[in-house]
Design an enzyme around this catalytic site. Sequence first.
Site, PDB file in Angstrom:
ATOM      1  N   LYS A  34       0.850  -1.207   0.000  1.00 43.49           N
ATOM      2  CA  LYS A  34       0.000   0.000   0.000  1.00 43.49           C
ATOM      3  C   LYS A  34       0.883   1.254   0.000  1.00 43.49           C
ATOM      4  O   LYS A  34       1.879   1.317   0.737  1.00 43.49           O
ATOM      5  CB  LYS A  34      -0.886  -0.008   1.257  1.00 43.49           C
ATOM      6  CG  LYS A  34      -1.651   1.280   1.530  1.00 43.49           C
ATOM      7  CD  LYS A  34      -2.778   1.519   0.542  1.00 43.49           C
ATOM      8  CE  LYS A  34      -3.421   2.900   0.741  1.00 43.49           C
ATOM      9  NZ  LYS A  34      -4.309   3.254  -0.389  1.00 43.49           N
ATOM     10  N   CYS A 138      -1.156  10.225  -6.287  1.00 46.99           N
ATOM     11  CA  CYS A 138      -2.318   9.971  -5.431  1.00 46.99           C
ATOM     12  C   CYS A 138      -3.300  11.133  -5.548  1.00 46.99           C
ATOM     13  O   CYS A 138      -2.959  12.263  -5.222  1.00 46.99           O
ATOM     14  CB  CYS A 138      -1.911   9.783  -3.966  1.00 46.99           C
ATOM     15  SG  CYS A 138      -3.367   9.642  -2.907  1.00 46.99           S
ATOM     16  N   SER A 205      -5.398   5.796 -10.967  1.00 45.81           N
ATOM     17  CA  SER A 205      -6.813   5.960 -11.321  1.00 45.81           C
ATOM     18  C   SER A 205      -7.064   7.287 -12.045  1.00 45.81           C
ATOM     19  O   SER A 205      -6.271   8.219 -11.973  1.00 45.81           O
ATOM     20  CB  SER A 205      -7.667   5.869 -10.058  1.00 45.81           C
ATOM     21  OG  SER A 205      -7.198   6.786  -9.111  1.00 45.81           O
TER      22      SER A 205
HETATM   23  C1  DHB Z   1      -4.784   6.410  -2.645  1.00 44.33           C
HETATM   24  C2  DHB Z   1      -5.298   6.446  -3.916  1.00 44.33           C
HETATM   25  C3  DHB Z   1      -4.439   6.412  -4.986  1.00 44.33           C
HETATM   26  O1  DHB Z   1      -4.875   6.436  -6.275  1.00 44.33           O
HETATM   27  C4  DHB Z   1      -3.075   6.359  -4.772  1.00 44.33           C
HETATM   28  O2  DHB Z   1      -2.248   6.344  -5.802  1.00 44.33           O
HETATM   29  C5  DHB Z   1      -2.561   6.306  -3.484  1.00 44.33           C
HETATM   30  C6  DHB Z   1      -3.427   6.328  -2.411  1.00 44.33           C
HETATM   31  C7  DHB Z   1      -5.693   6.483  -1.488  1.00 44.33           C
HETATM   32  O3  DHB Z   1      -6.708   7.177  -1.601  1.00 44.33           O
HETATM   33  O4  DHB Z   1      -5.407   5.870  -0.453  1.00 44.33           O
END
Ligand code: DHB
Length: 322
Positions: A34, A138, A205
């Site tokens: 993550k 993100c 995304s």
């Molecule tokens: C999160 C979402 C993402 O697209 C990413 O690259 C990193 C973290 C998130 O919302 O936790």
Amino acid sequence: MCFKIGNASGVMCQNSDDLDTLYTSSYCSFVVTKSATLNRRDGNPEPRYATLPNGSINSSGLPNHGFNFYLDWAYDKLTNENKLSFNHKKKIYLSISGLSLDDNVSMIKSYNQMIDELFLIEDFDINLIPQLEINLSCPNVIGKPQIGYDLDNLEKYIRVLDKEVDNRITYGFKLPPYFDISHFEIVSNILNKFDKCSFIVCCNSLGNGLFIDIAEKEVVIKPKEGFGGIGGDYILPTSLANVNYFYKNLKGKEIVGCGGIKDYNTCLMHIYAGASRLQVGTYLYENDAEIFGSLKSDLYSYIWKNNLGDIKELIGCVKSKN
Ligand code: DHB
């Protein structure tokens, strides 16, 4: 050639039990942790993920245990045999998404210390050294723009990080989706200046989409008044374009396809576009680690039935129309 397919960061990789499931799942080729921040975070209020008719929307807000947790997990997997009665070691990618440049630098310094320790282990297989997947994209942290879209400062930002990473090791970037050819050009010119960057993931995304439940006259996730990153079928053509542009324009970098992968057709589209490794997000979230077995066997059966030869020869083979 054995094609590599694993999870996209964010899916099945926040807690150690999920990470262990991926790590021990026979057909999952690698594990991405993550996206971590320097310190742990609870993330945004729930519900922060929703299933859409053809994909997903999320605004998780970087819930994670802090980078040291993922470093320790990786170190443990690589040095502690038999704990999971599983001796086969696999490649781990450590995703980082610092809330500032300084935070990213601090995490890279901790990473370098772990690398030092792994290099001290006699006969340690260098191919198993975890690599950083530096997330420039993100979209879900309130008040923090995506670095990947700040094209005036991107090179300067990358230069600082690149200098910091241990010189014995390469790293990669997770990029946001780009839509304009001039942006593709700018980003590839920048990335081509950094040889230590050995891979890029195309792509994160589609940032800040919105979905509406018409019966409730309501958005479907709580954070950010319903705005969130879109994955699944919606992102496939955008991901393919990003994979293909960077495949054609980056020198000597591995292109990792991510976006809309859910069957052998979508795997093949990414491979034909130029991906030599694949990550699965929404489809893994909606199912479980078993999907890697079926994706691989369906892909290999198709290739075998159609006499397509070695999968390596198919990477980037897409033709233009005459
Ligand atoms: C999160 C979402 C993402 O697209 C990413 O690259 C990193 C973290 C998130 O919302 O936790």
